[in-house]
Design a protein around this motif. Structure first.
Motif, PDB file in Angstrom:
ATOM      1  N   SER A   1      14.485   0.121 -17.224  1.00  4.45           N
ATOM      2  CA  SER A   1      14.592  -0.593 -15.943  1.00  4.45           C
ATOM      3  C   SER A   1      15.977  -1.067 -15.432  1.00  4.45           C
ATOM      4  O   SER A   1      16.985  -1.350 -16.152  1.00  4.45           O
ATOM      5  CB  SER A   1      13.786  -2.180 -16.310  1.00  4.45           C
ATOM      6  OG  SER A   1      13.846  -2.914 -14.863  1.00  4.45           O
ATOM      7  N   ARG A   2      16.362  -0.510 -14.283  1.00  8.33           N
ATOM      8  CA  ARG A   2      17.540  -0.500 -13.757  1.00  8.33           C
ATOM      9  C   ARG A   2      17.447  -0.961 -12.232  1.00  8.33           C
ATOM     10  O   ARG A   2      16.689  -0.365 -11.607  1.00  8.33           O
ATOM     11  CB  ARG A   2      18.662   0.422 -13.986  1.00  8.33           C
ATOM     12  CG  ARG A   2      17.996   1.712 -13.389  1.00  8.33           C
ATOM     13  CD  ARG A   2      19.208   3.083 -13.491  1.00  8.33           C
ATOM     14  NE  ARG A   2      20.447   2.769 -13.342  1.00  8.33           N
ATOM     15  CZ  ARG A   2      21.505   3.203 -14.001  1.00  8.33           C
ATOM     16  NH1 ARG A   2      21.216   3.934 -15.120  1.00  8.33           N
ATOM     17  NH2 ARG A   2      22.630   3.045 -13.523  1.00  8.33           N
ATOM     18  N   LEU A   3      18.592  -1.417 -11.815  1.00  8.53           N
ATOM     19  CA  LEU A   3      18.709  -1.892 -10.460  1.00  8.53           C
ATOM     20  C   LEU A   3      19.765  -0.625  -9.653  1.00  8.53           C
ATOM     21  O   LEU A   3      20.646  -0.418 -10.092  1.00  8.53           O
ATOM     22  CB  LEU A   3      19.283  -3.113 -10.043  1.00  8.53           C
ATOM     23  CG  LEU A   3      18.327  -4.165 -10.547  1.00  8.53           C
ATOM     24  CD1 LEU A   3      19.342  -5.453 -10.528  1.00  8.53           C
ATOM     25  CD2 LEU A   3      17.145  -4.293  -9.884  1.00  8.53           C
ATOM     26  N   ILE A   4      19.297  -0.349  -8.686  1.00  9.94           N
ATOM     27  CA  ILE A   4      19.923   0.838  -7.763  1.00  9.94           C
ATOM     28  C   ILE A   4      20.109   0.668  -6.506  1.00  9.94           C
ATOM     29  O   ILE A   4      19.631  -0.120  -5.854  1.00  9.94           O
ATOM     30  CB  ILE A   4      19.701   2.320  -8.090  1.00  9.94           C
ATOM     31  CG1 ILE A   4      18.143   2.585  -7.388  1.00  9.94           C
ATOM     32  CG2 ILE A   4      19.523   2.798  -9.763  1.00  9.94           C
ATOM     33  CD1 ILE A   4      17.720   4.009  -7.498  1.00  9.94           C
ATOM     34  N   SER A   5      21.214   1.159  -5.803  1.00 12.82           N
ATOM     35  CA  SER A   5      21.303   1.068  -4.371  1.00 12.82           C
ATOM     36  C   SER A   5      21.524  -0.266  -3.960  1.00 12.82           C
ATOM     37  O   SER A   5      20.863  -0.841  -2.917  1.00 12.82           O
ATOM     38  CB  SER A   5      20.079   1.699  -3.458  1.00 12.82           C
ATOM     39  OG  SER A   5      20.058   3.081  -3.945  1.00 12.82           O
ATOM     40  N   LEU A   6      22.018  -1.082  -4.641  1.00 17.19           N
ATOM     41  CA  LEU A   6      22.543  -2.707  -4.391  1.00 17.19           C
ATOM     42  C   LEU A   6      23.218  -2.832  -3.101  1.00 17.19           C
ATOM     43  O   LEU A   6      24.491  -2.107  -3.108  1.00 17.19           O
ATOM     44  CB  LEU A   6      22.887  -3.206  -5.653  1.00 17.19           C
ATOM     45  CG  LEU A   6      21.955  -3.388  -6.618  1.00 17.19           C
ATOM     46  CD1 LEU A   6      22.737  -4.140  -7.887  1.00 17.19           C
ATOM     47  CD2 LEU A   6      20.865  -4.331  -6.472  1.00 17.19           C
ATOM     48  N   GLN A   7      22.985  -3.570  -2.261  1.00 19.70           N
ATOM     49  CA  GLN A   7      23.681  -3.773  -0.914  1.00 19.70           C
ATOM     50  C   GLN A   7      23.857  -5.330  -1.091  1.00 19.70           C
ATOM     51  O   GLN A   7      23.041  -6.070  -0.827  1.00 19.70           O
ATOM     52  CB  GLN A   7      23.048  -3.463   0.393  1.00 19.70           C
ATOM     53  CG  GLN A   7      22.857  -2.065   0.385  1.00 19.70           C
ATOM     54  CD  GLN A   7      24.111  -0.970   0.554  1.00 19.70           C
ATOM     55  OE1 GLN A   7      24.808  -1.467   1.412  1.00 19.70           O
ATOM     56  NE2 GLN A   7      24.219   0.128  -0.092  1.00 19.70           N
ATOM     57  N   TRP A   8      25.015  -5.700  -1.326  1.00 26.43           N
ATOM     58  CA  TRP A   8      25.283  -7.149  -1.594  1.00 26.43           C
ATOM     59  C   TRP A   8      25.640  -7.971  -0.131  1.00 26.43           C
ATOM     60  O   TRP A   8      26.549  -7.608   0.621  1.00 26.43           O
ATOM     61  CB  TRP A   8      26.379  -7.542  -2.546  1.00 26.43           C
ATOM     62  CG  TRP A   8      26.287  -6.914  -3.944  1.00 26.43           C
ATOM     63  CD1 TRP A   8      26.354  -5.776  -4.317  1.00 26.43           C
ATOM     64  CD2 TRP A   8      25.354  -7.634  -4.851  1.00 26.43           C
ATOM     65  NE1 TRP A   8      26.067  -5.743  -5.510  1.00 26.43           N
ATOM     66  CE2 TRP A   8      25.250  -6.783  -5.935  1.00 26.43           C
ATOM     67  CE3 TRP A   8      24.756  -9.077  -4.937  1.00 26.43           C
ATOM     68  CZ2 TRP A   8      24.611  -7.425  -6.882  1.00 26.43           C
ATOM     69  CZ3 TRP A   8      24.158  -9.283  -6.063  1.00 26.43           C
ATOM     70  CH2 TRP A   8      24.294  -8.430  -6.978  1.00 26.43           C
ATOM     71  N   SER A   9      24.819  -9.002   0.223  1.00 24.84           N
ATOM     72  CA  SER A   9      25.045  -9.819   1.412  1.00 24.84           C
ATOM     73  C   SER A   9      25.929 -10.947   1.026  1.00 24.84           C
ATOM     74  O   SER A   9      26.511 -11.383   2.159  1.00 24.84           O
ATOM     75  CB  SER A   9      23.542 -10.196   2.191  1.00 24.84           C
ATOM     76  OG  SER A   9      23.012 -10.920   1.214  1.00 24.84           O
ATOM     77  N   GLN A  10      26.033 -11.365  -0.023  1.00 27.60           N
ATOM     78  CA  GLN A  10      26.973 -12.489  -0.348  1.00 27.60           C
ATOM     79  C   GLN A  10      27.242 -12.388  -2.015  1.00 27.60           C
ATOM     80  O   GLN A  10      26.606 -11.881  -2.723  1.00 27.60           O
ATOM     81  CB  GLN A  10      26.247 -13.861   0.102  1.00 27.60           C
ATOM     82  CG  GLN A  10      25.071 -14.337  -0.699  1.00 27.60           C
ATOM     83  CD  GLN A  10      24.516 -15.713  -0.557  1.00 27.60           C
ATOM     84  OE1 GLN A  10      24.996 -16.284   0.414  1.00 27.60           O
ATOM     85  NE2 GLN A  10      23.478 -16.189  -1.272  1.00 27.60           N
ATOM     86  N   TRP A  11      28.416 -12.992  -2.151  1.00 26.13           N
ATOM     87  CA  TRP A  11      28.756 -13.119  -3.535  1.00 26.13           C
ATOM     88  C   TRP A  11      29.764 -14.418  -3.591  1.00 26.13           C
ATOM     89  O   TRP A  11      30.995 -14.409  -3.290  1.00 26.13           O
ATOM     90  CB  TRP A  11      29.797 -11.701  -3.910  1.00 26.13           C
ATOM     91  CG  TRP A  11      29.953 -11.711  -5.378  1.00 26.13           C
ATOM     92  CD1 TRP A  11      30.898 -12.514  -6.082  1.00 26.13           C
ATOM     93  CD2 TRP A  11      29.252 -11.192  -6.297  1.00 26.13           C
ATOM     94  NE1 TRP A  11      30.740 -11.950  -7.214  1.00 26.13           N
ATOM     95  CE2 TRP A  11      30.043 -10.976  -7.632  1.00 26.13           C
ATOM     96  CE3 TRP A  11      28.002  -9.904  -6.228  1.00 26.13           C
ATOM     97  CZ2 TRP A  11      29.523 -10.460  -8.818  1.00 26.13           C
ATOM     98  CZ3 TRP A  11      27.667  -9.661  -7.475  1.00 26.13           C
ATOM     99  CH2 TRP A  11      28.334  -9.657  -8.668  1.00 26.13           C
ATOM    100  N   LEU A  12      29.185 -15.269  -4.101  1.00 30.64           N
ATOM    101  CA  LEU A  12      29.605 -16.492  -3.625  1.00 30.64           C
ATOM    102  C   LEU A  12      30.036 -17.364  -5.288  1.00 30.64           C
ATOM    103  O   LEU A  12      29.541 -16.988  -6.149  1.00 30.64           O
ATOM    104  CB  LEU A  12      28.890 -17.799  -2.916  1.00 30.64           C
ATOM    105  CG  LEU A  12      28.448 -17.199  -1.416  1.00 30.64           C
ATOM    106  CD1 LEU A  12      27.516 -18.188  -0.856  1.00 30.64           C
ATOM    107  CD2 LEU A  12      29.682 -17.087  -0.569  1.00 30.64           C
ATOM    108  N   PRO A  13      30.802 -18.590  -5.184  1.00 26.49           N
ATOM    109  CA  PRO A  13      30.948 -18.990  -6.549  1.00 26.49           C
ATOM    110  C   PRO A  13      29.863 -19.491  -7.101  1.00 26.49           C
ATOM    111  O   PRO A  13      29.832 -19.517  -8.611  1.00 26.49           O
ATOM    112  CB  PRO A  13      31.852 -20.365  -6.051  1.00 26.49           C
ATOM    113  CG  PRO A  13      32.562 -19.932  -4.756  1.00 26.49           C
ATOM    114  CD  PRO A  13      31.570 -19.117  -4.166  1.00 26.49           C
ATOM    115  N   ASN A  14      28.550 -19.823  -6.428  1.00 28.63           N
ATOM    116  CA  ASN A  14      27.620 -20.250  -7.137  1.00 28.63           C
ATOM    117  C   ASN A  14      26.515 -19.239  -7.154  1.00 28.63           C
ATOM    118  O   ASN A  14      25.312 -19.527  -8.124  1.00 28.63           O
ATOM    119  CB  ASN A  14      27.112 -21.671  -6.499  1.00 28.63           C
ATOM    120  CG  ASN A  14      27.893 -22.736  -6.847  1.00 28.63           C
ATOM    121  OD1 ASN A  14      28.628 -22.774  -8.062  1.00 28.63           O
ATOM    122  ND2 ASN A  14      28.225 -23.522  -5.820  1.00 28.63           N
ATOM    123  N   SER A  15      26.437 -18.333  -6.256  1.00 26.13           N
ATOM    124  CA  SER A  15      25.389 -17.386  -6.288  1.00 26.13           C
ATOM    125  C   SER A  15      25.713 -16.151  -5.625  1.00 26.13           C
ATOM    126  O   SER A  15      26.691 -15.856  -4.932  1.00 26.13           O
ATOM    127  CB  SER A  15      23.946 -18.088  -5.898  1.00 26.13           C
ATOM    128  OG  SER A  15      24.226 -18.260  -4.192  1.00 26.13           O
TER     129      SER A  15
END
Length: 150
Positions: free
Chosen positions: A66-80
């Motif tokens: 099981s793996r995650l691919i093609s990840l497109q991050w919409s946010q990368w914040l201090p809590n989430s």
């Protein structure tokens, strides 16, 4: 007999590929942004490398089923952190070595950052939640959460 040889050959090729990946684990994977002074939380991968906004992420470190691919991050914040991507899952039918991988669209959320035991000055996300937006693997709930390793 030929079928057994073909299956054995495929297994050996897979083992060699895995060894190549493990052997180069210290190199940053393509598309991964290097961690800068650890100002933002990281996600720790199977090779104990901190990553920020990775393009892919292995969920099943032991067997890679099981793996995650093609990840497109919409946010990368201090809590989430939140991303859209694909969860590729082996159906393990009739058994995992002979199974087929199937893609499922997911929304990914990382939560609950805490100090990383390996580097206490670094915050790392400790929880991952997947929400299957369309189809999902047999036996999976629409929303699943897993603790992340420390």
């Amino acid at each position: 007999m030929r079928r057994h040889i073909a299956r054995t050959t495929m297994m050996l090729c897979g083992a060699v590929s895995l060894a190549a990946v493990v052997g180069t684990a210290s190199a940053a994977p393509p598309g991964t942004q290097p961690v800068k002074h650890h100002a933002e939380p990281v996600i720790v991968d199977c090779f104990w490398q901190p990553e920020v906004r990775p393009d892919d992420f292995i969920l099943a470190c032991g067997d890679g089923n099981s793996r995650l691919i093609s990840l497109q991050w919409s946010q990368w914040l201090p809590n989430s952190a939140t991303a859209e991507g694909i969860n590729v899952v082996n159906d393990c039918k009739p058994y995992c070595a002979a199974g087929k991988f199937h893609p499922y669209r997911v929304t990914v959320r990382l939560d609950d950052p805490e100090p990383w035991k390996k580097r206490p000055q670094v915050q790392h996300y400790t929880q991952i939640t997947l929400v299957y937006t369309d189809e999902r693997p047999d036996g999976y709930e629409r929303t699943v959460s897993y603790p992340l390793w420390n």
